[in-house]
Design an enzyme around this catalytic site. Sequence first.
Site, PDB file in Angstrom:
ATOM      1  N   HIS A  78     -42.348  -7.256   4.594  1.00  0.00           N
ATOM      2  CA  HIS A  78     -43.400  -6.759   5.482  1.00  0.00           C
ATOM      3  C   HIS A  78     -43.391  -5.237   5.526  1.00  0.00           C
ATOM      4  O   HIS A  78     -42.410  -4.583   5.163  1.00  0.00           O
ATOM      5  CB  HIS A  78     -43.227  -7.321   6.892  1.00  0.00           C
ATOM      6  CG  HIS A  78     -41.888  -7.004   7.508  1.00  0.00           C
ATOM      7  ND1 HIS A  78     -41.570  -5.752   8.002  1.00  0.00           N
ATOM      8  CD2 HIS A  78     -40.781  -7.761   7.687  1.00  0.00           C
ATOM      9  CE1 HIS A  78     -40.338  -5.758   8.464  1.00  0.00           C
ATOM     10  NE2 HIS A  78     -39.822  -6.968   8.283  1.00  0.00           N
ATOM     11  N   HIS A 361     -38.733 -11.152   4.545  1.00  0.00           N
ATOM     12  CA  HIS A 361     -37.955 -10.140   5.260  1.00  0.00           C
ATOM     13  C   HIS A 361     -36.929  -9.501   4.320  1.00  0.00           C
ATOM     14  O   HIS A 361     -36.613 -10.041   3.261  1.00  0.00           O
ATOM     15  CB  HIS A 361     -37.209 -10.759   6.435  1.00  0.00           C
ATOM     16  CG  HIS A 361     -38.079 -11.446   7.438  1.00  0.00           C
ATOM     17  ND1 HIS A 361     -38.640 -10.787   8.514  1.00  0.00           N
ATOM     18  CD2 HIS A 361     -38.470 -12.742   7.539  1.00  0.00           C
ATOM     19  CE1 HIS A 361     -39.342 -11.649   9.243  1.00  0.00           C
ATOM     20  NE2 HIS A 361     -39.260 -12.835   8.670  1.00  0.00           N
TER      21      HIS A 361
END
Length: 471
Positions: A78, A361
């Site tokens: 992200h 992540h």
Amino acid sequence: MLVLFSLALVALWMTPTESTSFESRANSCDTIQHGFQCRPQTSHYWGQYSPYFSVPSSISPDIPNGCKVNMVQILARHGARDPTASKTASYNKTIQKIKSQVKQFSGDYAFLKGYSYTLGADQLTLFGKQEMVNSGIKFYDRYQSLAKRLDPFVRASGETRVVESAQKFTQGYHQAKVADPSARNKGAYPLNVLVISEADGVNNTLNHGLCTAFEDDAPFNQTAAAAQATWLKIFTPKITARLNADLPGANLSTSETISIMDLCPFNTVASATGQISPFCNLFTQEEWRQYDYYQSLGKYYGYSSGNALGPTQGVGFTNELIARLTNTPVKDNTSSNHTLDSASATFPLSKQPALYADFSHDNDMTAIFSAMGLYNTTNPLSNTSMETTAQTHGYSAAWTVPFAARAYFEKLSVAAPGGTMCASWSMIECCRSRRVGAIGSGGVRWRNSSRAWVSRGEGGVGISAGFDEFR
């Protein structure tokens, strides 16, 4: 026809003859092709809190002559975010302590007099959103020959910032396609994003959490903190002493020193254009390198080969990638979701050209890279002395999993086995690591960060493989 598999980690590499003038987007420090380029001697040493940036290399990023891209998989972190909820509370507490106990702020500290803590928690910043738009544009431009005809199948782990990152990536991708006059089919927008829940007990290859021994049991859940604690005691005392001398009454601890250092990247990415925060001026270049190493220790001993169960958290995604590359059903009994992976609507496989985009992540990407053996040549990191990226064979948190990090996996074809058209070539797009690899007469050879040939099994940070060998 010889089919090749190539892997490229995280950022675009520049050749010595390539221009180093980066495009300006409304005075932003971020750029589409090369990522974050403001004050690199500082901003490229923020560990996993660094914004995506390109790493110089003499290896050409070009797709080799005679090679055709048949499939691409991007795995991305992200974009830049606010601190986590627990850390934002801790940072705010540290700032309030300084403001209440220090009576005078001067020099580089003068900005603290008027500084108010306004950072949020967990969500993408405006800067982070634009990072992902830029990533989508770059992906389209890189693979225009496929992208002008196709749209990617997109998955995202269920955290809000990850889902939003996927959506911003597709926004940039679609923006580039609309601007491309050769793209006859502009496609539907917004693109569908398959969201995989991060709830407890849900199988999700883009988010660890299923292995209770790894999550909850010693020593696996303690190795990262232990390694960092040792290095913390070595590199922070002098910094803490200087801060306390410059801020009489602050009485900062070593952990609070880390908090103040963290506020440099977090305040920087809180700026829509990524303007360097005044917090960054409080520390020297050498101290930023020590900080970067501190963060690298956390990732290596938390989710990479420094943790006995770290790489196992990335096996599920690795098996999904194999399924996509080989156009065969997923064979995995770890973290893959059998319900999703067995249905063509939620895990499509195609013999035809295909694009896939997955969003996750930093911790999970670290585990995935380690499961693939990309850093098998990296010796256990020292927690008593700082090692350079040359010594770690390219391993660094800032090089592997910065904000908006991405890895490209490509399936290529060439005219004939053993031909010269694609006989010796290097990796393509990379993200903070030594991009490597070459293909000989259909065999597999990996290349390490010093650009010396190494054999299969010795590892490396990228691969280019004859497809039968890869399978």
